[in-house]
Motif scaffolding. Structure first.
Motif, PDB file in Angstrom:
ATOM      1  N   LEU A  95       7.714  86.398  36.817  1.00 38.72           N
ATOM      2  CA  LEU A  95       7.428  86.206  35.979  1.00 38.72           C
ATOM      3  C   LEU A  95       5.764  86.380  35.122  1.00 38.72           C
ATOM      4  O   LEU A  95       6.049  87.078  33.777  1.00 38.72           O
ATOM      5  N   ILE A 102       4.803  79.849  33.406  1.00 34.81           N
ATOM      6  CA  ILE A 102       5.294  78.905  34.083  1.00 34.81           C
ATOM      7  C   ILE A 102       4.630  77.718  33.513  1.00 34.81           C
ATOM      8  O   ILE A 102       3.899  77.855  33.802  1.00 34.81           O
ATOM      9  N   THR A 117       9.653  77.637  30.865  1.00 33.72           N
ATOM     10  CA  THR A 117       8.815  78.810  30.601  1.00 33.72           C
ATOM     11  C   THR A 117       7.817  79.211  29.213  1.00 33.72           C
ATOM     12  O   THR A 117       8.790  78.885  28.127  1.00 33.72           O
ATOM     13  N   ALA A 123      13.035  84.852  30.878  1.00 34.38           N
ATOM     14  CA  ALA A 123      12.730  84.469  32.113  1.00 34.38           C
ATOM     15  C   ALA A 123      14.324  84.347  33.058  1.00 34.38           C
ATOM     16  O   ALA A 123      14.242  84.910  34.404  1.00 34.38           O
TER      17      ALA A 123
END
Length: 131
Positions: A95, A102, A117, A123
């Protein structure tokens, strides 16, 4: 679609019972929960499928929903996979390399990972390609 509800509770005996009993009486299942107590108050994140039912149940006992967040909920992961060292690190690294931040993460019932996120759609696509 499951959502994360954020509520604030006092850090005292009975507050968790008040929350859980209200949801239970309304037939609303808690799919996941994360609570952090600090400074006499607690930030409580609840993963819920029935958002409107949960809001009504909580309001009936004086608990206000402070925030409602769209989250990604992974499919149930086999226990050995979730318990393998580095699984979360790999997800988080993928990510990060995609420029996705996050903002919330916890493990829910049935070994599911709950994430919020900066770009849930991107994501989700990225994480699905990893599975």
């Amino acid at each position: 679609m499951a959502k994360d509800l954020l509520v604030t509770l006092e850090d005292q005996p009975g507050e968790g019972a008040r929350l859980g009993e209200a949801l239970g009486r309304a037939g609303v299942n808690i799919e996941g929960l994360c609570a952090i107590m600090e400074g006499g108050r607690g930030a409580v994140h609840i993963l819920i499928d029935d958002v409107e039912g949960a809001k009504a149940a909580l309001a009936s006992v004086g608990i206000r929903v402070d925030a409602e967040t769209d989250v990604i909920v992974s499919p149930a992961l086999p226990e050995p996979e979730l318990d393998t060292p580095g699984v979360f690190g790999g997800m988080a690294r993928a990510l990060a390399e995609a420029g996705i931040n996050i903002s919330l993460v916890y493990v829910a019932s049935r070994n599911r990972v709950v994430l919020a996120t900066s770009d849930n759609q991107k994501a989700t696509q990225l994480l699905q390609s990893m599975m």
